[in-house]
Motif scaffolding. Structure first.
Motif, PDB file in Angstrom:
ATOM      1  N   THR A 151      -2.613   4.088   1.453  1.00  0.00           N
ATOM      2  CA  THR A 151      -2.553   4.016   2.915  1.00  0.00           C
ATOM      3  C   THR A 151      -3.363   5.142   3.538  1.00  0.00           C
TER       4      THR A 151
ATOM      5  N   GLN B  35       5.060  10.413   4.395  1.00  0.00           N
ATOM      6  CA  GLN B  35       3.782   9.736   4.222  1.00  0.00           C
ATOM      7  C   GLN B  35       3.914   8.255   4.517  1.00  0.00           C
ATOM      8  N   GLU B  36       2.826   7.694   5.009  1.00  0.00           N
ATOM      9  CA  GLU B  36       2.858   6.295   5.440  1.00  0.00           C
ATOM     10  C   GLU B  36       2.722   5.326   4.263  1.00  0.00           C
ATOM     11  N   ILE B  37       3.466   4.238   4.308  1.00  0.00           N
ATOM     12  CA  ILE B  37       3.215   3.102   3.412  1.00  0.00           C
ATOM     13  C   ILE B  37       3.116   1.832   4.265  1.00  0.00           C
ATOM     14  N   GLN B  38       2.572   0.782   3.680  1.00  0.00           N
ATOM     15  CA  GLN B  38       2.533  -0.517   4.352  1.00  0.00           C
ATOM     16  C   GLN B  38       2.913  -1.596   3.348  1.00  0.00           C
TER      17      GLN B  38
ATOM     18  N   PHE C 282       0.847  -1.176   0.000  1.00  0.00           N
ATOM     19  CA  PHE C 282       0.000   0.000   0.000  1.00  0.00           C
ATOM     20  C   PHE C 282       0.891   1.236   0.000  1.00  0.00           C
ATOM     21  N   GLY C 283       0.860   1.969  -1.105  1.00  0.00           N
ATOM     22  CA  GLY C 283       1.654   3.189  -1.212  1.00  0.00           C
ATOM     23  C   GLY C 283       1.013   4.312  -0.408  1.00  0.00           C
ATOM     24  N   PRO C 284       1.607   5.522  -0.469  1.00  0.00           N
ATOM     25  CA  PRO C 284       1.117   6.632   0.357  1.00  0.00           C
ATOM     26  C   PRO C 284      -0.362   6.961   0.124  1.00  0.00           C
TER      27      PRO C 284
END
Lengths: 457, 457
Positions: free
Chosen positions: A20, B40-43, A15-17
């Motif tokens: 997410t 920014q968040e990634i998963q 899951f990219g920015p």
């Protein structure tokens, strides 16, 4: 070290920015509502002991559990010296694996409640949003790693809980921007009453499995299936008026009371639904259509009271939520007679619905609000204190490192959905007025830093 | 189905409501700061292909990776018909396992960047907070499942990034309530310069491993270790004044410039630190003591520029954060020369620090704010609209299901840390004034609903 092709396992996703952020938006919105109703978050380990999971999901389910190989010298410890020729996958498995990945959130929750029963204050109201893993064949919309989002209460038989689940669905989905959705409600005891009415209470599973398909296969299909299961044409004649009942929820309940008046269980089910509706009359339902649906059965056999299912009427999509009351969730771990009720949100499907209806918000506190662009190293000295001031005012801000072409810097702002850009060149340094660009409208003005700060706050 | 003892695998943990809330508090506080600086968040998936992970963590690391057993008929597919007697754990492994659990966030991040390089806008600023798994022997403070919290930028060589990591540490830890902590900074190029000064540049690893231990084993210990590695007493005489340099950061840099003036690399390292300090002079550092520490080495060999380590001075505890610049993170997946820098927060240790210093906030938007208690079923009709009004005002509220003793209801409020209780009995229904109790002070007053709503809002 040889180069490895960068890839992820089949059925799993990065899951990219942007994804997410959208997923966080869904979960945060739902969590806020859970908490408003007194539910608290718990988290359980990714790995469970294999014997905690085995046998809980049927034979097919057991095959889909991802098993963890014992670490260290698993082969020497377990198999060496044995006549491994006679082994097969099933017989070897317990020798080389004793842990597995969480398959759902229900069994770990039951295990949690039993394990911590002396520390838990009942009624225990918890929610849990974590990934689960299934070794299913991946296909469109079906992944080997996906999130579940469950909210449950155990240790309370009050039907206020059922009413509140309806409020939670209504509030969460309304807050997510859905404008037309239905919450269907039924009660397992009513289904039992119907089976009694027909005189085949022991065939309740066949009956409910068939009528649950009414939407998909039509009345004729349901009848055909029931006949094949040993129901008689006379049974069908008794059943038909019940499952085809229409009118308002009140109308249906009134008619049903007459039809099921010989079934104590059936009448109890009707009374439970009436109690839920009475509670609901005190709460404001914002968007949901609440529909008594006597064909709603829900597959899982552990439900014993009210059951729910949620569907959006705006997009063609399976159910986006469901659940119900169960009376023996923790029995498998030795804690009997603990009643509970719970529902879940199908967050992946909700994601697709919001995407299709264009309901994700364009702004977010997770995004950078202002990007500062400088023409060269010389302007950086001027720009850094500007950056510091923005952040002092709690504004998410970035400076694009000096040295890149302006076009590239603007592209960066665009790609990150940054709504405002502050450009600092030689003119700006001289005049003290900065170029302030609204990336959405394209509007560009000359402003003092003070005015920019005001506009961004 | 036989009863299974409810337990979790060794080295893994359940997080109940209180722990989850405290952990969320830490992560939310840190995330807010990450976002303020444009991260920014990634998963990434829990499972990675085994060949993505193997060989990245050394032989010892490879052993600690949790492997997933292939699903289905893994034995028949891989081993049946082969002479398994000759097999051992190592040779069988690739035949029955092709996936494994994430071991850290660094390798998956490198894999992510390479896999999505055409969709990523560089500089790519991401953070990631997810669990990782290691088949280590569990012991106090060491778990088999634990969270990492990493923030990295790739594709930018600007030293502003390094300065901002210091700001991020300062702001996040200040926001968490820490009042005395140090951010230590050094530069690998300075360490190279020192090795050159001694004339043993190829022994940089031995050198840095030894001086990194100065805190723990003292100067004598360091000297002993270096002598055992082939350094001479003359080498030690050269080294000693460097690692024992003291005074302000500026003093140390000034002296170091003279000492390392023959090492181009060493001088470059000094210049990098000076640039970072120059950037920092524009930002307000709220709490952190920033210390140039020439003995700081950090174990990982991939660092190439500035390195960092964070320590609290309030509690005896190892480092609560660290990181640095690296120049070839993605090379293992075939993408060369992509520079980056990153740091991480040791969230488990930070949790222990906050616990020890009693810094967790007593209130939280995650907790129920008001519990409504009723004496019996009769008062529920009066209580439900009160509950509805509280929630309409966005107040987290619950009604304890009717029928329980008042003592039990109060216990529930206490156990859940609910700060306010509203009691509704016959008197309240008659008078329209509700009993409003502050659970913290014990104060109890009679109030109209309007006044209660005002107090709770």
């Amino acid at each position: 070290m040889a180069n490895i092709r960068a890839s992820v396992p089949k059925g799993t996703r990065d899951f990219g920015p942007v994804e997410t952020q959208k997923r966080n938006y869904i979960y945060d919105t739902i969590k806020r509502v859970f908490r408003k109703y007194g539910y608290q978050e718990i988290q359980t380990p990714t790995m469970e002991n294999l014997d905690t999971l085995t046998g809980k999901y049927g034979d097919e389910g057991d095959k889909l559990i991802f098993k963890i190989l014992n670490s260290g010298e698993f082969y020497e410890k377990a198999l060496s010296g044995k006549n491994t020729e006679d082994f097969n996958s099933k017989s070897i498995l317990p020798l080389i694996s004793e842990k597995a990945l969480r398959y759902d959130l229900t069994v770990p929750f039951a295990r949690f409640v039993v394990m911590h029963q002396n520390d838990i204050t009942f009624p225990f109201k918890r929610f849990q949003i974590q990934p689960v893993w299934r070794a299913d064949r991946p296909q469109k919309g079906r992944y080997r790693e996906f999130y579940q989002c469950d909210v449950d209460v155990v240790g309370s038989d009050s039907l206020l809980n059922e009413a509140e689940f309806i409020c939670i669905y209504d509030e969460a989905l309304t807050n997510l921007g859905l404008k037309d959705f239905s919450i269907k409600i039924n009660n397992r005891k009513i289904l039992t009453g119907i089976a009694e009415l027909i005189g085949k209470p022991q065939q309740i599973v066949d009956l409910t499995v068939a009528i649950d398909k009414l939407d998909k296969i039509g009345l004729e299909g349901v009848e055909k299936e029931l006949l094949s299961k040993g129901f008689t044409p006379a049974d069908l004649e008794t059943l038909k008026p019940v499952i085809l009942l229409n009118g308002s929820n009140e109308d249906k309940l009134a008619q049903l009371k007459t039809i099921l008046n010989s079934s104590e269980t059936g009448l109890k089910g009707i009374e439970e639904i009436e109690t839920v509706f009475a509670y609901l009359s005190h709460f404001e339902i914002k968007t949901a259509k609440i529909e008594l649906d006597l064909t709603l059965a829900r597959g899982l056999n552990y439900y014993t009271g009210c059951i729910f299912e949620v569907k959006t009427n705006e997009v063609a999509m399976g159910s986006i939520g469901g659940g119900g009351r169960y009376d023996d969730l923790t029995g498998m771990f030795g804690l009997k007679n603990l009643t509970g009720a719970g529902v879940s949100f199908g967050a992946d499907r909700i994601y697709d619905v919001l995407e299709e209806l264009n309901l994700f918000p364009t702004t977010s506190s997770e995004i950078t609000k202002a990007l500062i662009c400088v023409f060269g190293k010389a302007e950086e000295d001027y720009a850094i204190p500007v950056l510091a001031k923005l952040r002092q005012q709690q504004i998410n801000a970035e400076l694009y490192p000096a040295g890149a072409k302006m076009k590239k810097q603007m592209q960066y702002a665009n790609d990150k959905n940054i709504p405002f850009v502050i450009v600092i060149g030689g003119d700006e340094v001289t005049s003290g007025k900065l170029t302030f660009k609204n990336m959405l409208t394209g509007e560009q003005t000359q402003e003092t830093l003070e005015d920019i700060l005001k506009k961004l706050s």
